[in-house]
Design a protein around this motif. Structure first.
Motif, PDB file in Angstrom:
ATOM      1  N   SER A   9     -10.592  -8.416   7.642  1.00 39.61           N
ATOM      2  CA  SER A   9     -10.056  -7.145   7.598  1.00 39.61           C
ATOM      3  C   SER A   9      -8.983  -7.445   7.645  1.00 39.61           C
ATOM      4  O   SER A   9      -8.187  -8.051   7.585  1.00 39.61           O
ATOM      5  CB  SER A   9     -10.575  -6.093   9.262  1.00 39.61           C
ATOM      6  OG  SER A   9      -9.999  -6.813   9.917  1.00 39.61           O
ATOM      7  N   THR A  10      -8.796  -5.624   6.980  1.00 38.06           N
ATOM      8  CA  THR A  10      -6.975  -5.703   6.138  1.00 38.06           C
ATOM      9  C   THR A  10      -6.131  -5.231   6.537  1.00 38.06           C
ATOM     10  O   THR A  10      -7.240  -3.497   6.808  1.00 38.06           O
ATOM     11  CB  THR A  10      -7.066  -5.485   4.742  1.00 38.06           C
ATOM     12  OG1 THR A  10      -7.936  -4.764   3.663  1.00 38.06           O
ATOM     13  CG2 THR A  10      -7.103  -7.095   4.312  1.00 38.06           C
ATOM     14  N   ASP A  11      -5.378  -4.448   6.460  1.00 40.43           N
ATOM     15  CA  ASP A  11      -4.789  -3.296   6.849  1.00 40.43           C
ATOM     16  C   ASP A  11      -3.173  -2.590   5.742  1.00 40.43           C
ATOM     17  O   ASP A  11      -3.141  -4.073   5.116  1.00 40.43           O
ATOM     18  CB  ASP A  11      -4.193  -2.971   8.149  1.00 40.43           C
ATOM     19  CG  ASP A  11      -4.988  -3.033   9.002  1.00 40.43           C
ATOM     20  OD1 ASP A  11      -5.805  -2.115   9.186  1.00 40.43           O
ATOM     21  OD2 ASP A  11      -5.246  -3.301  10.270  1.00 40.43           O
ATOM     22  N   VAL A  12      -3.142  -2.083   5.324  1.00 41.56           N
ATOM     23  CA  VAL A  12      -1.678  -2.029   4.350  1.00 41.56           C
ATOM     24  C   VAL A  12      -0.699  -1.014   5.192  1.00 41.56           C
ATOM     25  O   VAL A  12      -0.761   0.077   6.017  1.00 41.56           O
ATOM     26  CB  VAL A  12      -1.942  -1.233   2.450  1.00 41.56           C
ATOM     27  CG1 VAL A  12      -2.819  -0.152   3.599  1.00 41.56           C
ATOM     28  CG2 VAL A  12      -0.745  -0.763   2.035  1.00 41.56           C
ATOM     29  N   GLY A  13       0.405  -0.753   4.891  1.00 43.64           N
ATOM     30  CA  GLY A  13       1.891  -0.164   5.468  1.00 43.64           C
ATOM     31  C   GLY A  13       2.495   0.163   5.042  1.00 43.64           C
ATOM     32  O   GLY A  13       3.659  -1.153   4.327  1.00 43.64           O
ATOM     33  N   TYR A  14       3.903   0.277   5.621  1.00 45.63           N
ATOM     34  CA  TYR A  14       5.029   0.837   5.752  1.00 45.63           C
ATOM     35  C   TYR A  14       5.529  -0.223   6.705  1.00 45.63           C
ATOM     36  O   TYR A  14       6.948  -0.863   5.737  1.00 45.63           O
ATOM     37  CB  TYR A  14       6.118   1.720   6.093  1.00 45.63           C
ATOM     38  CG  TYR A  14       5.843   2.956   4.012  1.00 45.63           C
ATOM     39  CD1 TYR A  14       6.356   2.903   3.519  1.00 45.63           C
ATOM     40  CD2 TYR A  14       4.715   3.959   4.892  1.00 45.63           C
ATOM     41  CE1 TYR A  14       5.704   3.172   2.287  1.00 45.63           C
ATOM     42  CE2 TYR A  14       4.170   4.611   3.314  1.00 45.63           C
ATOM     43  CZ  TYR A  14       4.872   4.481   2.565  1.00 45.63           C
ATOM     44  OH  TYR A  14       4.486   5.072   1.164  1.00 45.63           O
TER      45      TYR A  14
END
Length: 273
Positions: free
Chosen positions: A147-152
């Protein structure tokens, strides 16, 4: 396209009925963070490697180079993080040579998540992938199951809660490079001071658009050992010898005697023959 497949569920239930226990998650210790700023991205990590309750390495390197413009920070099993990143690094290099283009961060993300998903979490690599490419600075996180996440700003590891508290407090859209480095350093130190699995020093890697990535090794050293107040080296003879007893454990045979015994044995063998 086929739908969801639950064959593994039936297999695991069958194995459990036969006495094979389902493997449990392994507790590991690390704090890794990533933070985007105007024109680039920063990742940072602590340097403590643990083996259960033992500190195995006080200054290990948890920042891994995947390509000149893409780096990742790894939490979890040290060997898994090391070899997974090496595998994807070589794969990404072949892909770049084939396409004659610089590798994209999202391509690295896709290769990593597909590889980890195949092993269903049995490869213990939790990664924060960061880099710059023609689309700009990018920051992603990948868990061991794929599973992956994207963010600042992102954090992973056993000290991630303490680090995330610092990131959420200090992050803003107009961060400069120096402010982002200071924020990531503070976040890692929060993990070091509030998590027993994290400790020692702070490593950092800065990637900017149209500039080579720069690795800062031990940019902060909050856990330096202080000088002892006195020396604990004792002079020879400080402790009294109450009793001395020498025992002969092995019979020492001189070479001449040994050679003579071999000749006697050889003569005896000839006589017997």
């Amino acid at each position: 396209m086929p739908g969801l497949n639950f064959d593994n569920f039936m297999r695991n239930r069958y194995l459990s009925a036969k006495g094979f226990a389902t493997p449990t998650a392994t507790a590991t210790g690390t704090t890794i963070v990533g933070c985007r700023f105007d024109g680039g991205v920063v990742i940072a990590a602590d340097t403590r490697a643990t083996a259960g309750d033992i500190v195995a390495d006080k200054n290990c390197e948890k920042l891994h180079r995947i390509s000149p413009n893409i780096w990742c920070a790894g939490a979890g099993t040290a060997a898994d993080c090391e070899f997974v990143t090496q595998l994807i690094s070589s794969t990404l290099e072949l892909h770049a040579l084939s396409t004659e283009r610089k590798p994209r961060v999202v391509t690295c993300l896709t290769l990593l998540k597909q590889h980890l998903f195949k092993y269903q979490g049995h490869i213990g690599a939790y990664l924060i992938v960061a880099g710059v490419d023609p689309t700009g600075p990018r920051l992603f996180s990948i868990h061991a199951h794929g599973s992956t996440d994207v963010g600042y700003y992102l954090s992973l590891g056993s000290g991630s809660m303490a680090a995330m508290a610092v990131l959420e407090t200090g992050w803003k859209e107009t961060l400069t490079k120096d402010e982002a480095m200071a924020l990531c350093g503070d976040a890692i130190e929060a993990g070091i001071w509030n998590d027993l699995g994290s400790g020692s020093n702070v490593d950092m890697c800065v990637m900017e658009v149209d500039k080579p990535a720069v690795l800062y090794r031990n940019v902060r050293t909050p856990n330096q050992r202080e000088q002892k107040e006195q020396s604990y080296k004792f002079k020879r003879g400080t402790t009294a010898i109450l009793k001395e007893d020498i025992k002969t454990l092995v019979k020492v045979v001189e070479f001449d005697e040994f050679e003579e015994s071999l000749l006697k044995d050889a003569d005896q063998m000839q006589v017997d023959a």
